[in-house]
Scaffold this active site. Structure first.
Site, short mmCIF file in Angstrom:
data_model
loop_
_atom_site.label_atom_id
_atom_site.label_comp_id
_atom_site.label_asym_id
_atom_site.label_seq_id
_atom_site.Cartn_x
_atom_site.Cartn_y
_atom_site.Cartn_z
N PRO A 23 -2.13 29.93 -17.94
CA PRO A 23 -2.36 30.15 -16.51
C PRO A 23 -2.92 28.89 -15.85
CG PRO A 23 -4.04 31.24 -17.86
CD PRO A 23 -2.99 30.74 -18.79
N THR A 25 -3.86 27.42 -11.89
CA THR A 25 -3.98 27.43 -10.43
C THR A 25 -3.45 26.12 -9.88
OG1 THR A 25 -5.86 28.91 -10.47
CG2 THR A 25 -5.73 27.40 -8.59
N TYR A 179 -15.90 32.57 -14.03
CA TYR A 179 -15.64 33.37 -12.84
C TYR A 179 -16.33 34.74 -12.98
CZ TYR A 179 -12.48 29.54 -11.79
OH TYR A 179 -11.97 28.29 -11.54
N ALA A 298 -5.59 28.64 -26.79
CA ALA A 298 -5.28 27.64 -25.76
C ALA A 298 -6.30 26.54 -25.80
CB ALA A 298 -5.29 28.28 -24.38
N GLY A 299 -5.87 25.35 -25.36
CA GLY A 299 -6.85 24.28 -25.19
C GLY A 299 -6.59 23.06 -26.04
N GLY A 300 -5.98 22.04 -25.44
CA GLY A 300 -5.82 20.76 -26.12
C GLY A 300 -4.78 20.74 -27.22
N GLY A 321 -1.26 24.14 -21.29
CA GLY A 321 -1.53 24.05 -19.86
C GLY A 321 -1.00 22.75 -19.29
N ARG A 322 -1.81 21.70 -19.37
CA ARG A 322 -1.53 20.47 -18.64
C ARG A 322 -0.15 19.90 -18.95
NH1 ARG A 322 -7.20 18.06 -20.42
NH2 ARG A 322 -6.56 19.28 -22.23
C1 LIG Z 1 -4.57 22.60 -12.98
C2 LIG Z 1 -5.19 23.65 -13.84
C3 LIG Z 1 -5.42 24.91 -13.34
C4 LIG Z 1 -5.94 25.93 -14.15
N1 LIG Z 1 -6.07 27.19 -13.65
C5 LIG Z 1 -6.38 28.22 -14.47
C6 LIG Z 1 -6.28 29.56 -14.03
O1 LIG Z 1 -5.89 29.87 -12.88
N2 LIG Z 1 -6.63 30.54 -14.92
C7 LIG Z 1 -7.06 30.26 -16.19
O2 LIG Z 1 -7.35 31.18 -16.96
N3 LIG Z 1 -7.13 28.98 -16.64
C8 LIG Z 1 -6.78 27.97 -15.82
N4 LIG Z 1 -6.76 26.67 -16.31
C9 LIG Z 1 -7.07 26.41 -17.73
C10 LIG Z 1 -5.77 26.34 -18.58
O3 LIG Z 1 -5.16 27.61 -18.65
C11 LIG Z 1 -6.05 25.86 -20.01
O4 LIG Z 1 -6.97 26.70 -20.64
C12 LIG Z 1 -6.58 24.42 -20.03
O5 LIG Z 1 -5.79 23.57 -19.21
C13 LIG Z 1 -6.57 23.86 -21.45
O6 LIG Z 1 -5.26 23.85 -21.98
P1 LIG Z 1 -4.44 22.44 -22.13
O7 LIG Z 1 -5.29 21.53 -22.95
O8 LIG Z 1 -3.16 22.82 -22.81
O9 LIG Z 1 -4.24 21.91 -20.74
C14 LIG Z 1 -6.28 25.64 -15.49
C15 LIG Z 1 -6.08 24.35 -15.99
C16 LIG Z 1 -5.52 23.37 -15.19
C17 LIG Z 1 -5.27 22.01 -15.78
#
Ligand SMILES: Cc1cc2nc3c(=O)[nH]c(=O)nc-3n(C[C@H](O)[C@H](O)[C@H](O)COP(=O)(O)O)c2cc1C
Length: 367
Positions: A23, A25, A179, A298-300, A321-322
């Protein structure tokens, strides 16, 4: 075939691979917080047959808004917008879950129609909201009266019903990242002494009541919960995350959920955790021992580490995510070992197609 590209069943959902869109935003909805053409294009580009996309967190009510042009899921118009997104993902054979979200004390009065932001307790907070006028400190919040709690639970129920009317495949409750629901869970910010505070049983009550409400709408096997057991985003803290989240994971066992979505300790919100000394140990691997249903981590993650956590058996699927922001065809790139494009943080929040739905797909010809 690597485990990342093997099929898996999450509750009622059959997936053909385990690369999940996390997810995110992106603040690109139309007026009225309605998902519009831009969002239809973005999600459709990232859909793959049998692949799960989780939407950004739409606010369940106007009082939960933190980010300008972030979508909502409380009105008929918004529901119609989500239907367009879900239809576009389905046309590509994809699976689509919407999050359900409320920002609690992170909200700003420019976004809440002037209503004072709500929180379990009043604890000073210096974080920011993104308003139409720019980035501002969140507005001072007030404590939620115990008589207001059923109304808040109903907002999540309404969001779940709207998501169903929109034809999505399931809902993920955003109980992470500091949140509203996370604010209830954590004793650093929940100072209540009534039935919703103090003991872990009480702090988890709000979450459990919401899960009951949305399971009532959907059935457990199309409902998921997202947690950040080691998270500090939103200036939150818990004195004993293992006890708090161990209890939560145990309680969630009774709902037969589609999955539990766990953010790993190496991430804080939308950033890498730069301060390893504060990394707490609660992660997918620890909650795996308690939660009996499927887990998304999730995460990194990158391709190799995603496969490793699946091979270790600590998760059933991995959310990215990113890298999904900058690689609309991330699934294909991971599957074929193609180069992964770096992301551009400047285009994460707000704007137009640029840095959102204009990212290049890998050119097969150049292989
Ligand atoms: C631009 C952006 C917006 C995000 N918005 C949300 C969100 O709306 N809901 C949520 O649960 N996590 C949100 N996250 C967190 C991501 O879902 C994820 O946990 C985080 O980016 C780490 O994963 P990654 O290392 O693959 O990027 C957001 C992250 C980014 C970068």
């Amino acid at each position: 075939m690597t485990k990342l590209f093997s099929p898996v069943k999450l509750g009622a959902i059959n997936l053909s691979h385990r690369v999940v869109h996390a997810p995110m935003t992106r603040m690109r909805s139309d007026d009225g917080d309605v998902p519009g053409d831009l969002m239809v294009e973005y999600y459709s580009q990232r859909a793959t047959p049998g692949g799960l996309l989780i939407s950004e967190g739409p606010a369940v009510g106007i009082g939960g808004r933190v980010y300008y042009r972030s979508p909502g899921i409380w009105s008929e118009e918004q529901t119609a917008g989500w239907k367009r997104v879900a239809d576009a993902v389905h046309q590509k054979g994809g699976v689509f879950f919407t999050q359900l979200w409320h920002g609690g004390r992170m909200a700003h009065i420019d976004l809440t129609d002037g209503a004072t932001p709500l929180a379990p307790s009043v604890v000073p907070f210096n974080g920011v909201a993104i308003t139409p006028r720019g980035v501002f400190r969140a507005s001072p919040h007030r404590e939620i009266g115990i008589e207001e709690i059923p109304g808040l639970v109903d907002q999540f129920r309404r969001g779940a019903k709207n998501a169903k009317a929109a034809g999505v495949d399931g809902v993920e409750l955003h109980a992470a990242n500091g949140y509203l629901i996370d604010q209830f869970l954590l004793d650093g910010v929940n100072k209540r002494t009534d039935a919703y505070g103090s003991s872990v049983e009480n702090r988890a009550r709000f979450l459990i009541e919401i899960v009951e409400a949305i399971v009532d709408v959907w059935g457990g096997d199309r409902v998921a919960v997202r947690l950040s057991p080691s998270g500090k985003h939103g200036d939150v803290l818990d004195s004993n995350p293992q006890a708090t989240f161990g209890y939560v994971a145990e309680q969630l066992n009774r709902f037969n959920l589609a999955y539990l979505h766990i953010i790993e300790p190496r991430i804080v919100g939308d950033h890498d955790n730069e301060d390893p000394s504060t990394q707490a140990p609660v992660a997918a691997a620890s909650l795996r021992k308690i939660f009996r249903g499927p887990i998304i981590a999730a995460g990194g993650f990158v391709g190799d580490t995603a496969n490793e956590i699946l091979e270790r058996g600590d998760a059933d699927a991995v959310a990215f995510g990113r890298y999904f922001t900058s690689n609309p065809d991330l699934v294909k790139r991971l599957q074929r070992g193609l180069p992964i494009a770096n992301y551009d943080r400047d285009s994460f929040y707000g704007g137009d197609r640029r840095g959102y739905s204009d990212l290049p797909f890998y050119n097969d010809v150049a292989m």
